[in-house]
Structure formats: C-alpha cells, structure tokens
Design an enzyme around this catalytic site. Structure first.
Site, mmCIF file in Angstrom:
data_model
loop_
_atom_site.group_PDB
_atom_site.id
_atom_site.type_symbol
_atom_site.label_atom_id
_atom_site.label_comp_id
_atom_site.label_asym_id
_atom_site.label_seq_id
_atom_site.Cartn_x
_atom_site.Cartn_y
_atom_site.Cartn_z
ATOM 1 N N SER A 1 0.791 -1.239 0.000
ATOM 2 C CA SER A 1 0.000 0.000 0.000
ATOM 3 C C SER A 1 0.818 1.282 0.000
ATOM 4 O O SER A 1 0.253 2.358 -0.181
ATOM 5 C CB SER A 1 -0.946 0.017 1.198
ATOM 6 O OG SER A 1 -2.092 -0.714 0.896
ATOM 7 N N LYS B 1 0.260 3.369 -2.966
ATOM 8 C CA LYS B 1 -0.926 4.225 -3.135
ATOM 9 C C LYS B 1 -0.551 5.717 -3.095
ATOM 10 O O LYS B 1 -1.260 6.555 -3.638
ATOM 11 C CB LYS B 1 -1.951 3.890 -2.052
ATOM 12 C CG LYS B 1 -2.523 2.472 -2.198
ATOM 13 C CD LYS B 1 -3.384 2.063 -1.001
ATOM 14 C CE LYS B 1 -3.927 0.646 -1.205
ATOM 15 N NZ LYS B 1 -4.658 0.147 -0.016
ATOM 16 N N TYR C 1 -3.864 2.773 8.269
ATOM 17 C CA TYR C 1 -5.081 1.986 8.526
ATOM 18 C C TYR C 1 -5.797 2.566 9.750
ATOM 19 O O TYR C 1 -5.820 3.782 9.927
ATOM 20 C CB TYR C 1 -4.740 0.496 8.717
ATOM 21 C CG TYR C 1 -3.826 -0.051 7.632
ATOM 22 C CD1 TYR C 1 -4.294 -0.198 6.318
ATOM 23 C CD2 TYR C 1 -2.510 -0.414 7.897
ATOM 24 C CE1 TYR C 1 -3.476 -0.698 5.323
ATOM 25 C CE2 TYR C 1 -1.677 -0.920 6.901
ATOM 26 C CZ TYR C 1 -2.163 -1.055 5.624
ATOM 27 O OH TYR C 1 -1.352 -1.540 4.644
ATOM 28 N N VAL D 1 1.184 -3.758 3.846
ATOM 29 C CA VAL D 1 1.157 -5.055 4.541
ATOM 30 C C VAL D 1 2.403 -5.896 4.264
ATOM 31 O O VAL D 1 2.565 -6.960 4.866
ATOM 32 C CB VAL D 1 -0.114 -5.878 4.225
ATOM 33 C CG1 VAL D 1 -1.352 -5.200 4.794
ATOM 34 C CG2 VAL D 1 -0.261 -6.146 2.752
ATOM 35 N N TYR E 1 -3.543 -2.629 -10.440
ATOM 36 C CA TYR E 1 -3.485 -2.442 -8.986
ATOM 37 C C TYR E 1 -2.589 -3.498 -8.321
ATOM 38 O O TYR E 1 -1.762 -3.172 -7.464
ATOM 39 C CB TYR E 1 -4.907 -2.490 -8.412
ATOM 40 C CG TYR E 1 -4.955 -2.426 -6.907
ATOM 41 C CD1 TYR E 1 -4.799 -1.218 -6.228
ATOM 42 C CD2 TYR E 1 -5.143 -3.580 -6.149
ATOM 43 C CE1 TYR E 1 -4.817 -1.179 -4.845
ATOM 44 C CE2 TYR E 1 -5.164 -3.543 -4.769
ATOM 45 C CZ TYR E 1 -5.001 -2.340 -4.117
ATOM 46 O OH TYR E 1 -5.015 -2.296 -2.742
HETATM 47 N N1 GLU Z 1 -2.385 -5.299 -2.177
HETATM 48 C C1 GLU Z 1 -2.970 -5.188 -0.910
HETATM 49 C C2 GLU Z 1 -4.478 -5.330 -0.955
HETATM 50 O O1 GLU Z 1 -5.138 -4.764 -1.766
HETATM 51 C C3 GLU Z 1 -2.566 -3.886 -0.305
HETATM 52 C C4 GLU Z 1 -2.777 -3.984 1.124
HETATM 53 C C5 GLU Z 1 -1.977 -3.021 1.939
HETATM 54 O O2 GLU Z 1 -0.746 -2.980 1.896
HETATM 55 O O3 GLU Z 1 -2.660 -2.303 2.678
HETATM 56 O O4 GLU Z 1 -5.051 -6.025 -0.179
#
Ligand code: GLU
Length: 304
Positions: free
Chosen positions: A63, A66, A240, A258, A188
């Site tokens: 993430s 992002k 989060y 994650v 993604y």
């Molecule tokens: N590729 C992960 C998902 O979409 C990203 C999760 C993350 O790092 O928060 O679940």
C-alpha cells in the site's frame, strides 16, 4: 545530528520485537517472507543516506504504492479528484465494503483499497501504458532504474483478489470506476507488487519532504499545495485504523503497507523508510513503528 549513531542504537533496542509480529498471509506469496528482517534508512534533503540492517533488500511495498499513484493522478487532475474520493479517515478496515454502500460509491480516502482503486482507475484513463508509467514515476523519484514489479507477488495477489474485484464492481455500479475491472485489478496488483529497498523508498519520499520538488533531478513533480494535501492525507489516513495512534506516537506523515514497509518524512528535513515484515494487529510493521516512535522522540522532531 549524528543519524548513524541514532539509528544504530535504536536498531538494537527494537530487535527484541523481531519475530513478534505476524506476516500478512492473505496474499500467499507474502506469507513466505522471513519476519526476522529489519531495514532502516534515513535520508536528508542533501541526499545523505544513513542505513542499517536489511536496508538494501527489496521487499513488496504494497500500500505504500498508493502514495505514488495518488501523486501521479493529483498532478494531472488537481482538486477535481476530490469529487470521486474523500479525504477523511475511514475508521473501517482497509478493504471494507460496508461504508461504500452508505456513501454511494465514493470511498472515504485514497489509501483504503476502494479509494486506491479509484485513483488507479483514473491513472489508467490518463496513461496509455499505466504499468510502465507507474514504474517510470517511482524510478525517477528513487533515482534508479533498478526497481521492478515482483510478478510472482502480483500473480499471487491477482489470484486472491475477489474482495478488491467486488469493491471495483460495486463502485462501477455507482459510475465511479470508468475502466474495465479486470484491467484495473491487474494494474493495482502490480503497483502493490513493486519491489523496493528501504534505500529506494527513503529516497523516493524525499520529494514530499522537499515540498514537491524531486531533489534528485531538481524537477517539480507536485505543486506546493498538492504536496501539502498529500501529506495531510498521509498524516490522517496513512496507517489503517492506527493512523491516530501513529500521529500520537510518531508524528510524521507517512504510509505503511502489509509487506511491512513504512515510509515517512519530516517536511523540509528528511525522509525515513523502515521495513520489517512482522505486522501488529492493525497491519502495520510492529518493529517499524517501535523504531519510528523512538526515532522522532530521540531527534526531538516531528510535525507537531
Ligand atoms: N495489495 C494489498 C491489498 O489490496 C494492499 C494492502 C496493503 O498494503 O494495505 O489487499
């Protein structure tokens, strides 16, 4: 400030936390990573780099990607972007479907999965070769071409992407996804599977510390206002459901993934990247947060 000395001392303090967290296992390829690793890099705006531990080992940034896609899209769309995605902490798990129903397909923020999918969808509309464009962007920020997609992790996530597919189709029913969902999920899963080391990540976050100018090339990537706004979303939504506690304990804008990576920065001063794959109950790197709390306490500097 002798950052070398500071990070080495704190490294020793946080090694007892190694092995205490739990690696993400909902993406099977991530479950295979040795949790006992810890890499730390601090980089200052004059491109001086201070490293310790597993700082050169590439890991799955998940993430943290992002932030890069948000930067790419905001630099094209500007404020118009906020009509399709909010900028409030969600208070819900990062892959929740519930809130989307109430909010008619407009995700709370660009860092929960639904919001990140909207951003990647816009990116696909803006760039004819989106996967290449993302890699080029990240490489230019990190000042190296040695950054790649880990295709094994991308495929592993792609095979277990039912929930992200559901989020994308659901938003499409509200008109908030414009492209083919299969293509969207493919891009993604690849952006999440970018493999970078702490050294690459710290350097790539210097652009945010430098208020939108890439210090490697001297080129402006974001306006000062765009850089401020992305920093604000990182500070409020980057961790989060632990974002409030991260602000309280660490006090830096940043983003976690994650895969166990965390990238953060101090405006006008430095960036810091930490990686340790064992996660706490919120999905953030356990040793990473322990390190960062001690780091900002020790150097007596945070955004607050
Ligand atoms: N590729 C992960 C998902 O979409 C990203 C999760 C993350 O790092 O928060 O679940």
């Amino acid at each position: 400030m002798d950052y070398d000395k500071v990070i080495r001392r704190i490294y020793n303090e946080v090694t007892p936390f190694l092995g205490k967290g739990k690696v993400a296992d909902y993406i099977p390829a991530l479950a295979e990573v040795n949790p006992e690793q810890l890499g730390i890099v601090v980089e200052t705006l004059d491109l001086k780099s201070f490293r310790t531990g597993d700082s050169e080992i590439p890991f799955s940034i998940q993430s943290v990607s992002k932030v890069f896609t948000l930067a790419m899209v905001i630099s094209h769309m500007g404020e118009e972007l906020w009509q399709s995605v909010g900028r409030e902490p969600s208070g819900n798990p990062f892959n929740s479907l519930v809130q989307l129903e109430h909010e008619r397909g407009i995700p709370r923020n660009p860092f929960i999965n639904a919001g990140a999918l909207v951003i990647t969808d816009r990116l696909i509309s803006l760039y004819p070769r989106p996967k290449e464009a993302i890699l080029d962007f990240v490489r230019s920020l990190a000042g190296t071409d040695d950054i790649y997609y880990d295709h094994r992790i991308a495929c592993s996530e792609r095979e277990h992407a039912d929930r992200n597919m559901a989020l994308a189709y659901f938003m499409k029913s509200f008109g908030n996804i414009h492209n083919d969902v299969e293509t969207l999920i493919d891009v993604y899963c690849h952006q999440c599977a970018i493999a970078m080391s702490c050294a690459d990540l710290a350097r790539s976050f210097l652009m945010f510390a430098n208020r939108g100018v890439n210090p490697v090339t001297g080129k402006r990537v974001l306006t000062i206002s765009q850089s401020k706004r992305i920093g604000a979303v990182m500070a409020t939504c980057g961790f989060y459901d632990e974002s409030g506690d991260f602000a309280y304990r660490v006090g830096l804008p940043g983003k976690s993934g994650v895969g166990g990576g965390i990238a953060a920065y101090m405006p006008g001063k430095l960036s810091v990247a930490v990686w340790s794959p064992g996660l706490n109950s919120y999905g953030n790197s356990l040793a990473g947060i322990e390190f960062l709390e001690r780091f900002t306490t020790d150097i007596r500097s945070s955004i607050f």
